[in-house]
Design a protein around this motif. Structure first.
Motif, PDB file in Angstrom:
ATOM      1  N   LYS A  79       0.832  -1.207   0.000  1.00 58.76           N
ATOM      2  CA  LYS A  79       0.000   0.000   0.000  1.00 58.76           C
ATOM      3  C   LYS A  79       0.867   1.258   0.000  1.00 58.76           C
ATOM      4  CE  LYS A  79      -4.076  -2.088   2.083  1.00 58.76           C
ATOM      5  NZ  LYS A  79      -4.927  -2.202   3.271  1.00 58.76           N
ATOM      6  N   GLU A  80       1.939   1.254   0.792  1.00 58.18           N
ATOM      7  CA  GLU A  80       2.850   2.403   0.823  1.00 58.18           C
ATOM      8  C   GLU A  80       3.459   2.668  -0.547  1.00 58.18           C
ATOM      9  OE1 GLU A  80       5.753   1.556   3.846  1.00 58.18           O
ATOM     10  OE2 GLU A  80       4.243   1.574   5.446  1.00 58.18           O
ATOM     11  N   ALA A  81       3.638   1.604  -1.346  1.00 55.97           N
ATOM     12  CA  ALA A  81       4.221   1.732  -2.681  1.00 55.97           C
ATOM     13  C   ALA A  81       3.166   2.029  -3.746  1.00 55.97           C
ATOM     14  CB  ALA A  81       4.972   0.454  -3.037  1.00 55.97           C
ATOM     15  N   GLY A  82       1.912   2.175  -3.330  1.00 58.80           N
ATOM     16  CA  GLY A  82       0.841   2.470  -4.281  1.00 58.80           C
ATOM     17  C   GLY A  82       0.206   1.243  -4.897  1.00 58.80           C
ATOM     18  N   LEU A  83       0.526   0.074  -4.381  1.00 56.38           N
ATOM     19  CA  LEU A  83      -0.032  -1.181  -4.897  1.00 56.38           C
ATOM     20  C   LEU A  83      -1.248  -1.592  -4.077  1.00 56.38           C
ATOM     21  CD1 LEU A  83       3.355  -3.094  -5.382  1.00 56.38           C
ATOM     22  CD2 LEU A  83       1.996  -1.948  -7.156  1.00 56.38           C
ATOM     23  N   ASN A  84      -2.230  -0.726  -4.044  1.00 53.21           N
ATOM     24  CA  ASN A  84      -3.400  -0.967  -3.193  1.00 53.21           C
ATOM     25  C   ASN A  84      -4.224  -2.165  -3.618  1.00 53.21           C
ATOM     26  OD1 ASN A  84      -2.826   1.321  -1.596  1.00 53.21           O
ATOM     27  ND2 ASN A  84      -3.772   2.634  -3.135  1.00 53.21           N
ATOM     28  N   ASP A  85      -4.292  -2.424  -4.923  1.00 52.98           N
ATOM     29  CA  ASP A  85      -5.163  -3.483  -5.426  1.00 52.98           C
ATOM     30  C   ASP A  85      -4.426  -4.738  -5.862  1.00 52.98           C
ATOM     31  OD1 ASP A  85      -7.382  -1.824  -5.061  1.00 52.98           O
ATOM     32  OD2 ASP A  85      -7.098  -0.900  -7.032  1.00 52.98           O
ATOM     33  N   ILE A  86      -3.142  -4.802  -5.615  1.00 50.80           N
ATOM     34  CA  ILE A  86      -2.390  -5.975  -6.068  1.00 50.80           C
ATOM     35  C   ILE A  86      -2.834  -7.211  -5.295  1.00 50.80           C
ATOM     36  CG2 ILE A  86      -0.407  -5.792  -4.493  1.00 50.80           C
ATOM     37  CD1 ILE A  86       1.203  -6.392  -7.264  1.00 50.80           C
ATOM     38  N   LEU A  87      -2.932  -8.329  -5.994  1.00 49.16           N
ATOM     39  CA  LEU A  87      -3.250  -9.591  -5.346  1.00 49.16           C
ATOM     40  C   LEU A  87      -1.982 -10.166  -4.736  1.00 49.16           C
ATOM     41  CD1 LEU A  87      -5.532 -11.142  -8.102  1.00 49.16           C
ATOM     42  CD2 LEU A  87      -6.265 -10.306  -5.862  1.00 49.16           C
ATOM     43  N   LEU A  88      -2.085 -10.670  -3.517  1.00 46.62           N
ATOM     44  CA  LEU A  88      -0.958 -11.303  -2.835  1.00 46.62           C
ATOM     45  C   LEU A  88      -1.272 -12.777  -2.622  1.00 46.62           C
ATOM     46  CD1 LEU A  88       0.108  -8.830   0.022  1.00 46.62           C
ATOM     47  CD2 LEU A  88       1.285  -9.289  -2.130  1.00 46.62           C
ATOM     48  N   TYR A  89      -0.438 -13.632  -3.186  1.00 51.93           N
ATOM     49  CA  TYR A  89      -0.556 -15.074  -3.013  1.00 51.93           C
ATOM     50  C   TYR A  89       0.688 -15.552  -2.269  1.00 51.93           C
ATOM     51  CZ  TYR A  89      -4.151 -15.555  -6.748  1.00 51.93           C
ATOM     52  OH  TYR A  89      -5.286 -15.494  -7.513  1.00 51.93           O
ATOM     53  N   VAL A  90       0.518 -16.564  -1.426  1.00 50.30           N
ATOM     54  CA  VAL A  90       1.653 -17.161  -0.731  1.00 50.30           C
ATOM     55  C   VAL A  90       1.424 -18.669  -0.643  1.00 50.30           C
ATOM     56  CG1 VAL A  90       0.679 -16.842   1.600  1.00 50.30           C
ATOM     57  CG2 VAL A  90       3.161 -17.015   1.310  1.00 50.30           C
ATOM     58  N   GLY A  91       2.517 -19.423  -0.738  1.00 52.09           N
ATOM     59  CA  GLY A  91       2.366 -20.866  -0.638  1.00 52.09           C
ATOM     60  C   GLY A  91       3.670 -21.569  -0.369  1.00 52.09           C
ATOM     61  N   GLY A  92       3.506 -22.833   0.004  1.00 53.29           N
ATOM     62  CA  GLY A  92       4.650 -23.691   0.289  1.00 53.29           C
ATOM     63  C   GLY A  92       4.631 -24.153   1.730  1.00 53.29           C
ATOM     64  N   ASN A  93       5.811 -24.412   2.238  1.00 56.72           N
ATOM     65  CA  ASN A  93       5.981 -24.779   3.640  1.00 56.72           C
ATOM     66  C   ASN A  93       6.229 -23.475   4.395  1.00 56.72           C
ATOM     67  OD1 ASN A  93       6.308 -26.427   5.893  1.00 56.72           O
ATOM     68  ND2 ASN A  93       8.503 -26.572   5.564  1.00 56.72           N
ATOM     69  N   ILE A  94       5.153 -22.757   4.683  1.00 58.49           N
ATOM     70  CA  ILE A  94       5.257 -21.359   5.113  1.00 58.49           C
ATOM     71  C   ILE A  94       5.389 -21.159   6.626  1.00 58.49           C
ATOM     72  CG2 ILE A  94       4.216 -20.397   3.045  1.00 58.49           C
ATOM     73  CD1 ILE A  94       1.518 -20.367   4.416  1.00 58.49           C
ATOM     74  N   VAL A  95       5.296 -22.241   7.396  1.00 57.68           N
ATOM     75  CA  VAL A  95       5.495 -22.153   8.844  1.00 57.68           C
ATOM     76  C   VAL A  95       6.353 -23.327   9.312  1.00 57.68           C
ATOM     77  CG1 VAL A  95       3.362 -20.890   9.342  1.00 57.68           C
ATOM     78  CG2 VAL A  95       3.342 -23.383   9.361  1.00 57.68           C
TER      79      VAL A  95
END
Length: 136
Positions: A79-95
């Motif tokens: 949001k600070e960079a102006g990417l208010n509407d960008i989709l964020l995906y995350v996956g894998g062995n994340i924890v």
């Protein structure tokens, strides 16, 4: 219609490159413009690449278990960079360790991620979700 652009990479101190290359190949074959920033990537590299390429999606991969730490605050930085509407995906062995998936999922959703994938998720699942989320 223009190809949708995705920024793909492996976050933090994670150097797992094979899955990243497989994702790049599968997503490219599915018709996406993939900007692969590689491994050992801080949040800022994802965000800078997304700004520079006018990306629609940031896809974060993590296999070494510290994705939760590495991803904290990413939505706010977008949001600070102006990417208010960008989709964020995350996956894998994340924890680290065997944690309740529903609780892990909820934590990442609370961090602002639109899609959260467990280990072993197929590329086809991600492609299907991308098409839904991007209305293509």
């Amino acid at each position: 219609m223009d190809k949708k652009t995705l920024v793909l990479g492996v976050i933090g101190a994670d150097c797992h490159a094979v899955g990243n290359k497989i994702l790049e190949y599968g997503l490219t074959e599915a018709g996406f413009n993939v900007v692969n920033i590689g491994v050992l990537s801080p949040q800022e590299d994802f965000i800078n690449a997304a700004v520079e390429t006018n990306a629609n999606v940031i896809m974060v991969s993590s296999l070494y278990g510290h994705g939760e730490i590495d991803c904290r605050g990413m939505r706010e930085k977008c949001k600070e960079a102006g990417l208010n509407d960008i989709l964020l995906y995350v996956g894998g062995n994340i924890v680290v360790g065997k944690q309740n998936w529903e609780e892990v999922y909820d934590r990442f959703k609370d961090m602002g991620f639109d899609r959260v994938y467990p280990p072993g998720t197929s590329i086809e699942t991600a492609v299907s979700d991308l098409k839904k989320d991007l209305h293509i």
